[in-house]
Design a protein around this motif. Sequence first.
Motif, PDB file in Angstrom:
ATOM      1  N   SER A   1       0.837  -1.205   0.000  1.00 46.93           N
ATOM      2  CA  SER A   1       0.000   0.000   0.000  1.00 46.93           C
ATOM      3  C   SER A   1       0.867   1.248   0.000  1.00 46.93           C
ATOM      4  N   ALA A   2       1.924   1.248   0.818  1.00 49.12           N
ATOM      5  CA  ALA A   2       2.829   2.403   0.859  1.00 49.12           C
ATOM      6  C   ALA A   2       3.476   2.627  -0.487  1.00 49.12           C
ATOM      7  N   MET A   3       3.872   1.548  -1.161  1.00 44.75           N
ATOM      8  CA  MET A   3       4.489   1.675  -2.473  1.00 44.75           C
ATOM      9  C   MET A   3       3.489   2.180  -3.506  1.00 44.75           C
ATOM     10  N   ALA A   4       2.251   1.691  -3.419  1.00 45.69           N
ATOM     11  CA  ALA A   4       1.222   2.130  -4.374  1.00 45.69           C
ATOM     12  C   ALA A   4       0.904   3.615  -4.191  1.00 45.69           C
ATOM     13  N   TYR A   5       0.698   4.044  -2.946  1.00 43.84           N
ATOM     14  CA  TYR A   5       0.409   5.456  -2.690  1.00 43.84           C
ATOM     15  C   TYR A   5       1.581   6.327  -3.117  1.00 43.84           C
ATOM     16  N   ALA A   6       2.810   5.884  -2.833  1.00 43.82           N
ATOM     17  CA  ALA A   6       3.988   6.669  -3.210  1.00 43.82           C
ATOM     18  C   ALA A   6       4.108   6.787  -4.716  1.00 43.82           C
ATOM     19  N   TRP A   7       3.819   5.710  -5.439  1.00 47.83           N
ATOM     20  CA  TRP A   7       3.920   5.758  -6.899  1.00 47.83           C
ATOM     21  C   TRP A   7       2.879   6.705  -7.484  1.00 47.83           C
ATOM     22  N   PHE A   8       1.650   6.600  -7.014  1.00 49.25           N
ATOM     23  CA  PHE A   8       0.597   7.481  -7.530  1.00 49.25           C
ATOM     24  C   PHE A   8       0.914   8.947  -7.231  1.00 49.25           C
ATOM     25  N   HIS A   9       1.333   9.244  -6.009  1.00 52.61           N
ATOM     26  CA  HIS A   9       1.582  10.632  -5.628  1.00 52.61           C
ATOM     27  C   HIS A   9       2.815  11.219  -6.308  1.00 52.61           C
TER      28      HIS A   9
ATOM     29  N   ALA B   1     -10.359  11.339  -8.930  1.00 51.46           N
ATOM     30  CA  ALA B   1     -11.807  11.438  -9.098  1.00 51.46           C
ATOM     31  C   ALA B   1     -12.363  12.707  -8.456  1.00 51.46           C
ATOM     32  N   ILE B   2     -11.794  13.127  -7.335  1.00 52.06           N
ATOM     33  CA  ILE B   2     -12.272  14.325  -6.638  1.00 52.06           C
ATOM     34  C   ILE B   2     -11.699  15.585  -7.270  1.00 52.06           C
ATOM     35  N   GLY B   3     -10.557  15.469  -7.949  1.00 55.12           N
ATOM     36  CA  GLY B   3      -9.939  16.628  -8.587  1.00 55.12           C
ATOM     37  C   GLY B   3      -8.920  17.330  -7.719  1.00 55.12           C
ATOM     38  N   ILE B   4      -8.137  16.569  -6.957  1.00 54.34           N
ATOM     39  CA  ILE B   4      -7.113  17.141  -6.102  1.00 54.34           C
ATOM     40  C   ILE B   4      -5.813  16.374  -6.318  1.00 54.34           C
ATOM     41  N   LYS B   5      -4.702  16.903  -5.794  1.00 50.51           N
ATOM     42  CA  LYS B   5      -3.403  16.275  -5.967  1.00 50.51           C
ATOM     43  C   LYS B   5      -2.516  16.612  -4.778  1.00 50.51           C
ATOM     44  N   VAL B   6      -1.402  15.877  -4.647  1.00 47.30           N
ATOM     45  CA  VAL B   6      -0.439  16.084  -3.566  1.00 47.30           C
ATOM     46  C   VAL B   6       0.818  16.707  -4.163  1.00 47.30           C
ATOM     47  N   VAL B   7       1.287  17.805  -3.579  1.00 44.16           N
ATOM     48  CA  VAL B   7       2.488  18.499  -4.058  1.00 44.16           C
ATOM     49  C   VAL B   7       3.329  18.920  -2.859  1.00 44.16           C
ATOM     50  N   ARG B   8       4.543  19.388  -3.145  1.00 42.99           N
ATOM     51  CA  ARG B   8       5.362  20.030  -2.126  1.00 42.99           C
ATOM     52  C   ARG B   8       4.756  21.394  -1.792  1.00 42.99           C
ATOM     53  N   THR B   9       5.230  22.012  -0.737  1.00 46.28           N
ATOM     54  CA  THR B   9       4.684  23.312  -0.350  1.00 46.28           C
ATOM     55  C   THR B   9       5.003  24.406  -1.362  1.00 46.28           C
TER      56      THR B   9
ATOM     57  N   SER C   1       8.709  13.352  -4.428  1.00 48.15           N
ATOM     58  CA  SER C   1       9.477  12.186  -4.852  1.00 48.15           C
ATOM     59  C   SER C   1       8.817  10.907  -4.338  1.00 48.15           C
ATOM     60  N   PHE C   2       9.265   9.771  -4.888  1.00 51.36           N
ATOM     61  CA  PHE C   2       8.719   8.484  -4.453  1.00 51.36           C
ATOM     62  C   PHE C   2       9.013   8.241  -2.972  1.00 51.36           C
ATOM     63  N   LEU C   3      10.236   8.542  -2.533  1.00 49.07           N
ATOM     64  CA  LEU C   3      10.592   8.315  -1.133  1.00 49.07           C
ATOM     65  C   LEU C   3       9.769   9.199  -0.196  1.00 49.07           C
ATOM     66  N   ARG C   4       9.511  10.435  -0.618  1.00 45.54           N
ATOM     67  CA  ARG C   4       8.691  11.314   0.222  1.00 45.54           C
ATOM     68  C   ARG C   4       7.261  10.780   0.302  1.00 45.54           C
ATOM     69  N   GLY C   5       6.760  10.292  -0.831  1.00 44.92           N
ATOM     70  CA  GLY C   5       5.424   9.699  -0.819  1.00 44.92           C
ATOM     71  C   GLY C   5       5.364   8.441   0.027  1.00 44.92           C
ATOM     72  N   PHE C   6       6.446   7.648  -0.016  1.00 45.29           N
ATOM     73  CA  PHE C   6       6.518   6.434   0.799  1.00 45.29           C
ATOM     74  C   PHE C   6       6.510   6.790   2.280  1.00 45.29           C
ATOM     75  N   GLY C   7       7.295   7.806   2.654  1.00 46.21           N
ATOM     76  CA  GLY C   7       7.317   8.232   4.055  1.00 46.21           C
ATOM     77  C   GLY C   7       6.013   8.871   4.485  1.00 46.21           C
ATOM     78  N   ARG C   8       5.350   9.573   3.561  1.00 47.56           N
ATOM     79  CA  ARG C   8       4.084  10.227   3.896  1.00 47.56           C
ATOM     80  C   ARG C   8       3.008   9.206   4.262  1.00 47.56           C
TER      81      ARG C   8
ATOM     82  N   THR D   1       4.214  18.673   2.634  1.00 44.38           N
ATOM     83  CA  THR D   1       3.358  18.470   1.476  1.00 44.38           C
ATOM     84  C   THR D   1       2.060  19.251   1.639  1.00 44.38           C
ATOM     85  N   LEU D   2       1.371  19.421   0.520  1.00 41.76           N
ATOM     86  CA  LEU D   2       0.057  20.054   0.467  1.00 41.76           C
ATOM     87  C   LEU D   2      -0.864  19.195  -0.382  1.00 41.76           C
ATOM     88  N   VAL D   3      -2.145  19.262  -0.079  1.00 42.60           N
ATOM     89  CA  VAL D   3      -3.160  18.662  -0.945  1.00 42.60           C
ATOM     90  C   VAL D   3      -3.975  19.811  -1.512  1.00 42.60           C
TER      91      VAL D   3
END
Length: 245
Positions: free
Chosen positions: A123-131, A144-152, A158-165, A199-201
Amino acid sequence: EAERPLTGRAVFTASEPTYTQPAPVMRAESAISPGDSPYAAPRADIGGLASGTPVSGGHVVYAGFWKRVAASFIDAFAIGIPVGIIAAIVGGLLGFGSSFSSGFSGANDAFNVGETAISYVLSAMAYAWFHSSAGLMATPGKLAIGIKVVRTDGDRISFLRGFGRYWASFLSLLILGIGFLMAAFTARKQGLHDFICDTLVVDKWAFTSQPERQREELGPVALVILILGGLFLVGAVILMIVGVA
């Protein structure tokens, strides 16, 4: 002026035409792009929706608490179910046993520690890859909702940041969910895991060249998902009460 003979006829003098050539414009080779060719296909500005350099200085719509809840409901099925199936198969192949076989046999040890650990890692790998994906920057629920995850600063994570998130979100859960509720009260709608991972959404059109396309309201998809999710939770509580009774 040349003398013209007075013969009663008009006299015309012809000269070779001159053509003025424009001065050549010198450009660096690196400045010439394929789009400069008159034979190139037309291109439309899509506002740098998914990838590219973020556009700063525009208005930013932050994804509020309820948008994120709606996205989580979708991800629970879109990511949770496939990951659970894969984890059961991998757990069986690695000798940890499978919850499928335990459940079908009626055994009481349907909860499998090894399989659960595999499902969390997947799950962590999947979320990190998508983000972190340049073409997505969001899980299926967020898309589907129309939002995304970005840096501030609006850049892609990055993948590692998404994995840690993903793992940092457990801290938000362990303190009675207060880390998630922070998204409803903080200035930029950040949860505890967002503060930890910087991060921000935001709306999918935030930090692009078309910030006017952002939407503050929930939207029909989010409303429908929240209603269905609420009904599902109420039904689950009722079934639990009936089962205990």
